[in-house]
Write an enzyme that holds these catalytic residues in place. Sequence first.
Site, PDB file in Angstrom:
ATOM      1  N   SER A  64       0.794  -1.231   0.000  1.00  0.00           N
ATOM      2  CA  SER A  64       0.000   0.000   0.000  1.00  0.00           C
ATOM      3  C   SER A  64       0.827   1.282   0.000  1.00  0.00           C
ATOM      4  O   SER A  64       0.263   2.361  -0.178  1.00  0.00           O
ATOM      5  CB  SER A  64      -0.953   0.014   1.205  1.00  0.00           C
ATOM      6  OG  SER A  64      -1.977  -0.927   1.020  1.00  0.00           O
ATOM      7  N   LYS A  67       0.354   3.419  -2.994  1.00  0.00           N
ATOM      8  CA  LYS A  67      -0.817   4.290  -3.125  1.00  0.00           C
ATOM      9  C   LYS A  67      -0.449   5.773  -3.076  1.00  0.00           C
ATOM     10  O   LYS A  67      -1.185   6.608  -3.605  1.00  0.00           O
ATOM     11  CB  LYS A  67      -1.839   3.945  -2.035  1.00  0.00           C
ATOM     12  CG  LYS A  67      -2.379   2.520  -2.173  1.00  0.00           C
ATOM     13  CD  LYS A  67      -3.192   2.074  -0.966  1.00  0.00           C
ATOM     14  CE  LYS A  67      -3.598   0.603  -1.107  1.00  0.00           C
ATOM     15  NZ  LYS A  67      -4.327   0.110   0.083  1.00  0.00           N
ATOM     16  N   TYR A 191      -4.151  -3.011 -10.045  1.00  0.00           N
ATOM     17  CA  TYR A 191      -3.996  -2.754  -8.603  1.00  0.00           C
ATOM     18  C   TYR A 191      -3.111  -3.796  -7.932  1.00  0.00           C
ATOM     19  O   TYR A 191      -2.182  -3.464  -7.186  1.00  0.00           O
ATOM     20  CB  TYR A 191      -5.378  -2.715  -7.944  1.00  0.00           C
ATOM     21  CG  TYR A 191      -5.341  -2.577  -6.445  1.00  0.00           C
ATOM     22  CD1 TYR A 191      -4.988  -1.368  -5.848  1.00  0.00           C
ATOM     23  CD2 TYR A 191      -5.645  -3.656  -5.616  1.00  0.00           C
ATOM     24  CE1 TYR A 191      -4.944  -1.238  -4.474  1.00  0.00           C
ATOM     25  CE2 TYR A 191      -5.612  -3.535  -4.246  1.00  0.00           C
ATOM     26  CZ  TYR A 191      -5.259  -2.326  -3.669  1.00  0.00           C
ATOM     27  OH  TYR A 191      -5.210  -2.208  -2.301  1.00  0.00           O
ATOM     28  N   TYR A 243      -4.259   3.497   8.096  1.00  0.00           N
ATOM     29  CA  TYR A 243      -5.562   2.875   8.340  1.00  0.00           C
ATOM     30  C   TYR A 243      -6.134   3.370   9.666  1.00  0.00           C
ATOM     31  O   TYR A 243      -6.036   4.563   9.970  1.00  0.00           O
ATOM     32  CB  TYR A 243      -5.464   1.348   8.290  1.00  0.00           C
ATOM     33  CG  TYR A 243      -4.646   0.855   7.128  1.00  0.00           C
ATOM     34  CD1 TYR A 243      -5.005   1.188   5.821  1.00  0.00           C
ATOM     35  CD2 TYR A 243      -3.502   0.077   7.313  1.00  0.00           C
ATOM     36  CE1 TYR A 243      -4.248   0.755   4.734  1.00  0.00           C
ATOM     37  CE2 TYR A 243      -2.757  -0.358   6.227  1.00  0.00           C
ATOM     38  CZ  TYR A 243      -3.126  -0.020   4.951  1.00  0.00           C
ATOM     39  OH  TYR A 243      -2.380  -0.439   3.887  1.00  0.00           O
ATOM     40  N   VAL A 261       1.291  -3.574   3.980  1.00  0.00           N
ATOM     41  CA  VAL A 261       1.293  -4.825   4.735  1.00  0.00           C
ATOM     42  C   VAL A 261       2.526  -5.695   4.436  1.00  0.00           C
ATOM     43  O   VAL A 261       2.708  -6.736   5.055  1.00  0.00           O
ATOM     44  CB  VAL A 261      -0.001  -5.651   4.540  1.00  0.00           C
ATOM     45  CG1 VAL A 261      -1.195  -4.889   5.071  1.00  0.00           C
ATOM     46  CG2 VAL A 261      -0.191  -6.049   3.081  1.00  0.00           C
TER      47      VAL A 261
END
Length: 309
Positions: A64, A67, A191, A243, A261
């Site tokens: 992530s 992103k 993705y 998060y 992660v």
Amino acid sequence: MPDLKSVVGEIADEMKQRPDRGEVAHYIPELANVDPKHFGIAVVGVDGSNATGGDFDLPFSIQSVSKVFTLTLALGKVGDRLWSRVGREPSGSAFNSIVQLEYEKGIPRNPFINPGAIAVTDLILSGHQPREALGEILRFIRFLAGDQAIVIDEKVAASEQRTGFRNAALANYMKSFGVIDNPVEMTLGVYFHQCAIAMSCLQLANAGLFLAMSGRNPMTGHQVIQAERARRINAVMLTCGHYDGSGEFAYRVGLPGKSGVGGGILCIAPGKASIAVWAPGLDAAGNSHLGRVALEALTRRMGWSIFGA
């Protein structure tokens, strides 16, 4: 001012000795095989200096953290129209929550949780074939890092595609509200591959340096994005980058950051440095446990918190 190289070396030594290493991400089979004993750190200053420690040159799956770069790319393509599809608020829920998505009629809470990042990837894909969109993402990251050797870990990408049922559910749900334009399987394919990009701490810190310098890459002098946009990306990283552990990270570290992660964290000290840490073991919120501990030690010893030393 403390000596940065000494501080980074001390932190790397301390992290190597710690027994509390968190749990690797077992739900992605390839990540479950990573040794939790790894720890790496790289700090690249806006003056071009760097300080490294541990496994700083070992590539890992950035997951992530990618992103941040796809958000930057998508904003460059569609500007602030992006925010009609994706919010900017902290989620307070798990990064793959479908309950929140249902409550908010298919609009993801922010671009750093899974549905938000899938929507951002869909914007990059529009008008392209998946291979072209993925090539654009990879070229952009290589350009930022100044390193053409960065690649996608195909084993991790395949592992994610085999087990990505929750992400498929999120994407299909957004598609039902018109938030996703392209065929779901095409958007998800891009993705999963973007999340499987493999980078070392040093490559990742180099790639994030433009966010520490008001959108300009100090190594090349190239203005990657406008200063205002860089500030806003940093703001979303601070409030949403970890998060539902984002508040805790801001409280303890005091810098904008984005976790993955795979155990990586990219952290930005505005006007000072770009920092990347990697420790595969995660905490309950899905963020690198030792990564956060190391960054807390670094900002405390260097006085780098944006909230005051």
